[in-house]
Structure formats: structure tokens, C-alpha cells
Design a protein around this motif. Sequence first.
Motif, PDB file in Angstrom:
ATOM      1  N   MET B 175       0.866  -1.182   0.000  1.00 38.00           N
ATOM      2  CA  MET B 175       0.000   0.000   0.000  1.00 38.00           C
ATOM      3  C   MET B 175       0.898   1.225   0.000  1.00 38.00           C
ATOM      4  O   MET B 175       1.746   1.379   0.877  1.00 38.00           O
ATOM      5  N   MET B 176       0.738   2.072  -1.013  1.00 36.25           N
ATOM      6  CA  MET B 176       1.474   3.321  -1.003  1.00 36.25           C
ATOM      7  C   MET B 176       0.699   4.313  -0.154  1.00 36.25           C
ATOM      8  O   MET B 176      -0.502   4.494  -0.330  1.00 36.25           O
ATOM      9  N   SER B 177       1.409   4.925   0.764  1.00 36.93           N
ATOM     10  CA  SER B 177       0.797   5.915   1.638  1.00 36.93           C
ATOM     11  C   SER B 177       1.136   7.285   1.053  1.00 36.93           C
ATOM     12  O   SER B 177       2.304   7.622   0.903  1.00 36.93           O
ATOM     13  N   SER B 200      15.775   8.847   0.228  1.00 38.63           N
ATOM     14  CA  SER B 200      15.576   9.955   1.158  1.00 38.63           C
ATOM     15  C   SER B 200      14.415  10.853   0.727  1.00 38.63           C
ATOM     16  O   SER B 200      13.900  11.635   1.515  1.00 38.63           O
ATOM     17  N   VAL B 201      14.015  10.741  -0.536  1.00 37.85           N
ATOM     18  CA  VAL B 201      12.906  11.567  -1.045  1.00 37.85           C
ATOM     19  C   VAL B 201      11.567  10.854  -0.856  1.00 37.85           C
ATOM     20  O   VAL B 201      10.590  11.447  -0.411  1.00 37.85           O
ATOM     21  N   ALA B 202      11.559   9.561  -1.206  1.00 43.31           N
ATOM     22  CA  ALA B 202      10.305   8.797  -1.185  1.00 43.31           C
ATOM     23  C   ALA B 202      10.637   7.311  -1.122  1.00 43.31           C
ATOM     24  O   ALA B 202      10.756   6.671  -2.162  1.00 43.31           O
ATOM     25  N   PRO B 203      10.846   6.768   0.080  1.00 43.16           N
ATOM     26  CA  PRO B 203      11.275   5.376   0.173  1.00 43.16           C
ATOM     27  C   PRO B 203      10.330   4.408  -0.538  1.00 43.16           C
ATOM     28  O   PRO B 203       9.150   4.353  -0.221  1.00 43.16           O
ATOM     29  N   LYS B 204      10.874   3.703  -1.524  1.00 42.66           N
ATOM     30  CA  LYS B 204      10.165   2.702  -2.311  1.00 42.66           C
ATOM     31  C   LYS B 204       8.916   3.256  -2.978  1.00 42.66           C
ATOM     32  O   LYS B 204       7.917   2.561  -3.183  1.00 42.66           O
ATOM     33  N   GLY B 205       8.983   4.542  -3.298  1.00 44.82           N
ATOM     34  CA  GLY B 205       7.881   5.178  -4.008  1.00 44.82           C
ATOM     35  C   GLY B 205       8.452   6.303  -4.845  1.00 44.82           C
ATOM     36  O   GLY B 205       9.582   6.209  -5.315  1.00 44.82           O
ATOM     37  N   TYR B 206       7.683   7.343  -5.051  1.00 37.25           N
ATOM     38  CA  TYR B 206       8.249   8.516  -5.721  1.00 37.25           C
ATOM     39  C   TYR B 206       7.513   9.770  -5.305  1.00 37.25           C
ATOM     40  O   TYR B 206       6.450   9.713  -4.679  1.00 37.25           O
ATOM     41  N   LEU B 207       8.140  10.873  -5.648  1.00 39.07           N
ATOM     42  CA  LEU B 207       7.542  12.172  -5.346  1.00 39.07           C
ATOM     43  C   LEU B 207       7.270  12.855  -6.679  1.00 39.07           C
ATOM     44  O   LEU B 207       8.116  12.854  -7.556  1.00 39.07           O
ATOM     45  N   TRP B 208       6.093  13.397  -6.838  1.00 36.02           N
ATOM     46  CA  TRP B 208       5.729  13.950  -8.140  1.00 36.02           C
ATOM     47  C   TRP B 208       5.447  15.446  -8.084  1.00 36.02           C
ATOM     48  O   TRP B 208       5.031  15.973  -7.059  1.00 36.02           O
ATOM     49  N   VAL B 219       1.873  18.653  -5.943  1.00 39.43           N
ATOM     50  CA  VAL B 219       3.169  18.174  -5.472  1.00 39.43           C
ATOM     51  C   VAL B 219       2.856  17.154  -4.391  1.00 39.43           C
ATOM     52  O   VAL B 219       2.245  17.490  -3.369  1.00 39.43           O
ATOM     53  N   GLY B 220       3.207  15.903  -4.679  1.00 39.60           N
ATOM     54  CA  GLY B 220       2.805  14.862  -3.734  1.00 39.60           C
ATOM     55  C   GLY B 220       3.827  13.756  -3.647  1.00 39.60           C
ATOM     56  O   GLY B 220       4.776  13.684  -4.435  1.00 39.60           O
ATOM     57  N   VAL B 221       3.624  12.883  -2.682  1.00 48.61           N
ATOM     58  CA  VAL B 221       4.567  11.794  -2.493  1.00 48.61           C
ATOM     59  C   VAL B 221       3.815  10.532  -2.095  1.00 48.61           C
ATOM     60  O   VAL B 221       2.797  10.592  -1.408  1.00 48.61           O
ATOM     61  N   GLY B 222       4.319   9.402  -2.598  1.00 49.65           N
ATOM     62  CA  GLY B 222       3.795   8.116  -2.153  1.00 49.65           C
ATOM     63  C   GLY B 222       4.962   7.295  -1.644  1.00 49.65           C
ATOM     64  O   GLY B 222       5.990   7.188  -2.323  1.00 49.65           O
ATOM     65  N   ILE B 223       4.844   6.775  -0.437  1.00 50.11           N
ATOM     66  CA  ILE B 223       5.912   5.922   0.093  1.00 50.11           C
ATOM     67  C   ILE B 223       5.311   4.563   0.448  1.00 50.11           C
ATOM     68  O   ILE B 223       4.111   4.454   0.682  1.00 50.11           O
ATOM     69  N   GLN B 224       6.168   3.569   0.506  1.00 47.05           N
ATOM     70  CA  GLN B 224       5.662   2.243   0.870  1.00 47.05           C
ATOM     71  C   GLN B 224       5.098   2.285   2.296  1.00 47.05           C
ATOM     72  O   GLN B 224       5.744   2.833   3.205  1.00 47.05           O
ATOM     73  N   GLY B 225       3.919   1.689   2.482  1.00 50.42           N
ATOM     74  CA  GLY B 225       3.279   1.711   3.792  1.00 50.42           C
ATOM     75  C   GLY B 225       4.168   1.210   4.917  1.00 50.42           C
ATOM     76  O   GLY B 225       4.138   1.738   6.032  1.00 50.42           O
ATOM     77  N   LEU B 226       4.995   0.214   4.595  1.00 47.34           N
ATOM     78  CA  LEU B 226       5.879  -0.348   5.634  1.00 47.34           C
ATOM     79  C   LEU B 226       6.922   0.652   6.091  1.00 47.34           C
ATOM     80  O   LEU B 226       7.461   0.547   7.190  1.00 47.34           O
TER      81      LEU B 226
END
Lengths: 60, 396
Positions: B175-177, B200-208, B219-226
Amino acid sequence: MLRVKRISCFYCGTCVAICPRANLELIDSYLFIGKDCAECGICAGVCPVGALEVLNEEQI
Amino acid sequence: MKSRYDVLVIGGGPGGAVAAEKAAAEGLSVCLAEKRPAIGTPVRCAEGIGKEALKKFIDPDPCFISAEISRAAITAPDGESMILDSSKCGNKIGYVVERKIFDRELVRQAADSGADILLKTNAKAPVIENGFIKGAYLEGMADKISADVVIAADGVESRFSRMCGINTLVSPREMMSGAQYLLAGIDIEPDMNIFNVGNSVAPKGYLWVFPKGESIANVGVGIQGLKSGEGHRAKDYLDNFVRKKFPGGKIIEFITGGVPVCRPLPETAADGLMVVGDAARVVEPLTGGGIYNAMYTGELAAKVAVDSISGEDYSRDSLGKYDSLWRSSPMGKSLEQNYLMKEYFVTLSDEKLNRLIHSASKIALKDFSVIQLVKELVLRNPELIIELRSAGIFMN
Ligand SMILES: Cc1cc2nc3c(=O)[nH]c(=O)nc-3n(C[C@H](O)[C@H](O)[C@H](O)COP(=O)(O)OP(=O)(O)OC[C@H]3O[C@@H](n4cnc5c(N)ncnc54)[C@H](O)[C@@H]3O)c2cc1C
Ligand code: SF4
Ligand code: SF4
């Protein structure tokens, strides 16, 4: 006990999808916490803004 | 208001709206129940969609197009970027839409086709008769609606199918948070989507950064729920980035959301039920894009509903055509491919990401897809082919 800080919650439903007990329900902007909570804290971890917290006995 | 319909659709996002529209357009009686008081708000989306993908379902009306996109940049952990340009694929490749209006227009199309719309109506539980889903118990504008076919389009929460016995649970690992600001007064390229990667920006996800006009962007970010927890949540990563990159930006909207980046549900049909869109977990796992897939599965479910209703067969066998149709479609195949890609990319270190992104400063893509980009990266980094192969990905 699981508590939601109402003003912090953005009613996005992320926590609803990951609760292993289907204990959360979001109706419009209101997050319902059911009675079947394992207090595992999974939902509190994943919430993008930290609106959920598992409180211990003393904090209640 | 009637209490019996051919089709009951639960959820008024893009998946539910298109399902309702297409089923009603074929002459079925359709009811769409949406728990919110207004369609599409709060938004749970960065609002990016491909031009061709959008056009398949709705004419691109300026009332919901915020920006036209012709380039994308992928920014490495060290700040260097690789630009993907679309000159080889006919320039303007995508849109950033205004989902509040876009979603409402889709629902309007459904209403114009004849579907009844119930707002502020929550589906509480399924009506089950002889093992068949036969409608839903509701709260709001109606108490109960019976239907021969129910289409669950209830998004990331996907509670309805869960109550029907389908396991829709997503693990925190998949789940991306996400958290996003609409930032005004910032200096951006209004035709370029930016994807920032790195631990450091978006662990296991990305920032857009997705433009919504001359000086305004999602401007948003999704990171791995874990990876999410106290002090290092999606919002914390977002604030860090905004402080550094757009210190003068003004936040004029703040939303959060979860994106399921797991494999699709193993079963998306049951007796009397079809599951579409995010509820079926058909989001592109690598990009988190799910608008098109929701509309596409919504349309297929409507087609299968029409056939099942004319044949008066609402069993899993009959509705299961929907499941096999989307799985064997190009969309279904790309989901599996991109799932494996995601599983591979989340293992990469920042050094490796830097190296890959440095391998080209500019790439002209023939078509703007993940697979095209990966092919270009493989050309420049032949060792990738072996790593991808061991991750189960075969490039032909
Ligand atoms: C932060 C973020 C960024 C994203 N960015 C993009 C992007 O740039 N591009 C892209 O393509 N996708 C993106 N997505 C994904 C995209 O938003 C979803 O894939 C898309 O909205 C799925 O559509 P849907 O119709 O399946 O579900 P939704 O749009 O979520 O709609 C589901 C609807 O069902 C309603 N509902 C739920 N339960 C019930 C119930 N019990 N009764 C009645 N109604 C109910 C909800 O209120 C909601 O309106 C993003 C998602 C997030 C969270
Ligand atoms: S994940 Fe957090 S913000 Fe989203 S609904 Fe749950 S408590 Fe609210
Ligand atoms: S603490 Fe665990 S069981 Fe309780 S609501 Fe959260 S995820 Fe569900």
C-alpha cells in the motif's frame, strides 16, 4: 485502544483497506472504529498523516 | 425512487461512473450509490492521465483539463534529471485533469444515459440470496436496493467485496501511503511532469510534481506503507521537499490517499458480483495510475452485465467472462509485467538509481510507456537485462 484524531484525519480510506480485521469503515468524512480491534497498530503506521494512535491503559 | 434495478453500482469514481453509463446506455436499469455528498471530493489523486486513454471515455473538455503535458523528467537521488520527450510520439502526451470536475462529468454522462444516482448513500452490506449477491443494504437515500448484478467500484477501501467473502486486504508493504499539496505560486515548467526517486525523497515510491497551470502544481509523495511511521510519514517527506524546493509555495489544497500496488484480486467475479477499478486492485503498480484502468474495467463489467442479463444468467460462470476479458487484455498483461518491474525497482539502491538516470540525459520515446522507457534503459545499461530476467521480466 485505537483513537482517531478527528481534525487530523483526511478521510482517505487508506487505513480501511489495510486493517486485517475489517474493523474500520469510512462513511463520508467519518472514520468508524469497530469493536473488533486487535490494537496491532498497522493502520496507525500507514496513515499518511498520523491521525491514528493506539493508546495504552494509562493514556485512555 | 425504485427499489429494484438490473444493475447496482457501488461507488461513483471513474470505475463506477463508466460502468453505470455503459450499462444504462445499453438499456439496462441502473442505480449508482455513492456515499459522499459530492462526486470526486476530496480528491485522492495526482490527476495525471494519458491523452489517448482519456479520449476513449470522454471528450477532453477544457472544463476539466488543467494542463497538457508533453515532457517528463525523472530526477535521481543526487538531483540529476533524465528528460523524456515526446517528439517521437506526436508531442502532447497527457493531461493533468481536475478530478472534481472530471469525475462529476463522468457521472453526468451516466445520468444522461439514464442511470439513477444516489448520493450520500453508503452500501452497508450485500443482500445475499442462495449464495448470489442480489443487491445491497444501504444507508442514506435508500435502505435496500435489489439488483441482478452488483458492480463493486468502491475504490481503495473495497469493503463491499470483502463483505461478500472476497479477500481484498492489502498488506502495508503493497500500500502506497500518499500525501499531496496543491501548491500555488511556484516556478515550474507547465508542460512537464516530474518524478523524483530515491530513498531519502520517497522510500520505495516517488515524489511527483504535476503542473496544473503556469505556476501551480500537484506536489505529492507516495511511500511504501511499511516505511511509514511517526516522524517519517508521507506528509513528512512532502514537507521536507517543499521546504527545500518550493519554499515560497502556498498550499491551497491538501489531500491524502492510499494506492494499492499489489497484484489484482485473484477473483474479480462471483455469483451476482463484479469488482472493478481500485476495488479490484487493478492500479498500475509501478506508476500508481489507476484512472484509466478503473474506466476500462468498468466498461468491460457493463458489457458482461448486458450479456448476463439478456441470458438471465448471473452466476460466476457467466460474470466470470469479465474476469478473463480484462486479464487477457493488454491492460491485464501490462499489470503483471509492471508489477514485476515494481518489485525489481523497489530493491534498487540510490547509487544504482543515480547510475541508471545518468545513463541518458534525454530520451525521445516512441510511446510513453514504462516498457518503452525500460527498453531504452536496457540499451544503455546492458547488465539490466540479466537483473530483469532474474526478476522474471523478459524484454522482447
Ligand atoms: C495520492 C494519489 C495519487 C494518484 N495519482 C494518480 C494519477 O496521477 N493518475 C492516475 O491515473 N491515478 C492516480 N491515482 C489512482 C486513482 O486515483 C485511482 O486509481 C482511481 O480513482 C480509481 O477509480 P475507482 O473508480 O476505482 O475508485 P475511486 O475513484 O476511489 O472511487 C470509489 C468511490 O466509491 C465510493 N465508495 C466507497 N465505498 C462505498 C460504499 N460502501 N458505498 C458507497 N460508495 C462507496 C467512494 O466514496 C469513492 O467515491 C492516485 C491515487 C492516489 C491516492
Ligand atoms: S489513513 Fe489516516 S487520514 Fe486516511 S482515513 Fe485513515 S485515519 Fe484518516
Ligand atoms: S489497530 Fe489493527 S485491528 Fe485495530 S483498526 Fe488498526 S489495523 Fe485494524
